[in-house]
Design a protein around this motif. Structure first.
Motif, short mmCIF file in Angstrom:
data_model
loop_
_atom_site.label_atom_id
_atom_site.label_comp_id
_atom_site.label_asym_id
_atom_site.label_seq_id
_atom_site.Cartn_x
_atom_site.Cartn_y
_atom_site.Cartn_z
N TYR A 66 -14.63 3.38 -28.15
CA TYR A 66 -16.02 3.18 -27.75
C TYR A 66 -16.28 1.68 -27.58
O TYR A 66 -16.39 0.94 -28.55
CB TYR A 66 -16.98 3.79 -28.78
CG TYR A 66 -16.92 5.29 -28.75
CD1 TYR A 66 -17.71 6.01 -27.86
CD2 TYR A 66 -16.04 5.98 -29.57
CE1 TYR A 66 -17.65 7.39 -27.81
CE2 TYR A 66 -15.96 7.36 -29.52
CZ TYR A 66 -16.76 8.05 -28.64
OH TYR A 66 -16.69 9.42 -28.57
N ASP A 67 -16.33 1.28 -26.31
CA ASP A 67 -16.55 -0.11 -25.97
C ASP A 67 -18.03 -0.32 -25.66
O ASP A 67 -18.72 0.60 -25.23
CB ASP A 67 -15.72 -0.49 -24.73
CG ASP A 67 -14.24 -0.22 -24.94
OD1 ASP A 67 -13.78 -0.21 -26.10
OD2 ASP A 67 -13.54 -0.03 -23.93
N LEU A 68 -18.51 -1.53 -25.89
CA LEU A 68 -19.90 -1.86 -25.63
C LEU A 68 -20.00 -3.01 -24.63
O LEU A 68 -19.19 -3.94 -24.67
CB LEU A 68 -20.61 -2.27 -26.92
CG LEU A 68 -20.65 -1.24 -28.03
CD1 LEU A 68 -21.30 -1.83 -29.28
CD2 LEU A 68 -21.43 -0.01 -27.58
N LYS A 69 -20.98 -2.95 -23.74
CA LYS A 69 -21.24 -4.03 -22.81
C LYS A 69 -22.40 -4.87 -23.34
O LYS A 69 -23.40 -4.34 -23.80
CB LYS A 69 -21.63 -3.49 -21.43
CG LYS A 69 -20.47 -2.99 -20.63
CD LYS A 69 -20.94 -2.61 -19.24
CE LYS A 69 -19.80 -2.04 -18.43
NZ LYS A 69 -20.27 -1.65 -17.09
N MET A 84 -28.57 -5.62 -24.11
CA MET A 84 -27.65 -4.50 -24.07
C MET A 84 -28.41 -3.24 -23.68
O MET A 84 -29.50 -2.98 -24.20
CB MET A 84 -27.02 -4.31 -25.46
CG MET A 84 -26.04 -3.17 -25.56
SD MET A 84 -25.45 -2.93 -27.23
CE MET A 84 -26.87 -2.14 -27.98
N ASP A 85 -27.85 -2.48 -22.75
CA ASP A 85 -28.41 -1.17 -22.43
C ASP A 85 -28.02 -0.19 -23.53
O ASP A 85 -27.06 -0.42 -24.27
CB ASP A 85 -27.86 -0.67 -21.09
CG ASP A 85 -28.37 -1.49 -19.91
OD1 ASP A 85 -29.48 -2.07 -20.02
OD2 ASP A 85 -27.66 -1.56 -18.90
N ASP A 86 -28.75 0.91 -23.64
CA ASP A 86 -28.39 1.95 -24.60
C ASP A 86 -27.00 2.48 -24.28
O ASP A 86 -26.66 2.68 -23.11
CB ASP A 86 -29.40 3.09 -24.54
CG ASP A 86 -30.78 2.66 -25.00
OD1 ASP A 86 -30.96 1.49 -25.40
OD2 ASP A 86 -31.70 3.50 -24.96
N GLN A 87 -26.19 2.69 -25.31
CA GLN A 87 -24.81 3.12 -25.15
C GLN A 87 -24.41 4.04 -26.29
O GLN A 87 -25.17 4.23 -27.24
CB GLN A 87 -23.88 1.89 -25.13
CG GLN A 87 -24.19 0.93 -23.98
CD GLN A 87 -23.44 -0.38 -24.09
OE1 GLN A 87 -22.22 -0.39 -24.07
NE2 GLN A 87 -24.17 -1.47 -24.21
N LYS A 104 -23.22 12.49 -30.93
CA LYS A 104 -23.06 11.12 -30.42
C LYS A 104 -23.89 10.14 -31.23
O LYS A 104 -25.08 10.35 -31.47
CB LYS A 104 -23.51 11.02 -28.95
CG LYS A 104 -22.82 11.98 -28.02
CD LYS A 104 -21.39 11.59 -27.79
CE LYS A 104 -20.75 12.51 -26.76
NZ LYS A 104 -19.32 12.47 -26.80
N ARG A 106 -25.71 6.92 -31.05
CA ARG A 106 -26.27 6.07 -30.01
C ARG A 106 -26.63 4.69 -30.57
O ARG A 106 -27.06 4.58 -31.72
CB ARG A 106 -27.51 6.72 -29.41
CG ARG A 106 -27.14 7.90 -28.55
CD ARG A 106 -28.34 8.65 -28.01
NE ARG A 106 -27.95 9.54 -26.93
CZ ARG A 106 -27.19 10.61 -27.08
NH1 ARG A 106 -26.73 10.93 -28.28
NH2 ARG A 106 -26.88 11.37 -26.04
N SER A 108 -28.73 1.01 -29.54
CA SER A 108 -29.68 0.34 -28.64
C SER A 108 -30.09 -0.98 -29.27
O SER A 108 -29.84 -1.22 -30.45
CB SER A 108 -30.90 1.23 -28.39
OG SER A 108 -31.57 1.50 -29.60
#
Length: 166
Positions: A66-69, A84-87, A104, A106, A108
């Protein structure tokens, strides 16, 4: 107006280079201390996201796969914020030992806390909120709000940390 004195505040700002925020990164998070047994820090890899301005991909931050942007807002050098957008940060089964809601975890960025970066010392301080939704999209519940510190280091520093078991 000031008579014979004045008060001056100076703030140092270094030039922004997205490549200073790629490579090896040490992560310290309050999420780790609450939900990952015996983990205080993690050594992760990051890379610049091609085609997305001032964005890096943080690999396996909370859970493997699980990578995050993370996007750097460079509009105002005196307000160096990250966005950061929700991921999805992981699976509830791995995080809590059982499946909750849609399974999941989540992540944010909460609006009440400011997440920011430092170009002189190459770090990010980020606040995140974690939650779980039901299968129908309604909220199952909130896990909490956590703070994470991302500190970019050299390859040599990363090798030393790997030798030490990080």
């Amino acid at each position: 107006l000031y008579k014979d004195y004045t008060h001056v505040v100076m703030q140092k700002s270094c030039p922004f280079d997205i490549h200073n925020f790629s490579g090896w990164c040490v992560v310290t998070s309050t999420f780790y201390s609450q939900y990952l047994n015996n983990v205080t820090n993690r050594l992760i890899k990051t890379e610049v996201v091609e085609g997305e301005e001032n964005t890096v991909l943080l690999k396996d931050v909370y859970y493997k796969g699980y990578d995050l942007k993370l996007k750097f807002n460079t509009k105002n050098p005196l307000e160096p914020k990250v966005e950061m957008d929700d991921q999805i940060a992981g699976e509830t089964g791995e995080a809590f030992g059982t499946i909750y809601g849609d399974g999941k975890l989540r992540i944010s960025q909460p609006s009440i806390y400011t997440s920011y970066y430092n170009t002189c010392q190459n770090y990010v301080l980020q606040y995140v909120s974690m939650s779980v939704d039901n299968k129908d999209g309604s909220s199952f519940g909130t896990v909490g709000t956590f703070i994470s510190m991302f500190e970019w280091i050299s390859d040599a520093e990363a090798e030393k940390l790997k030798e030490q078991g990080l």
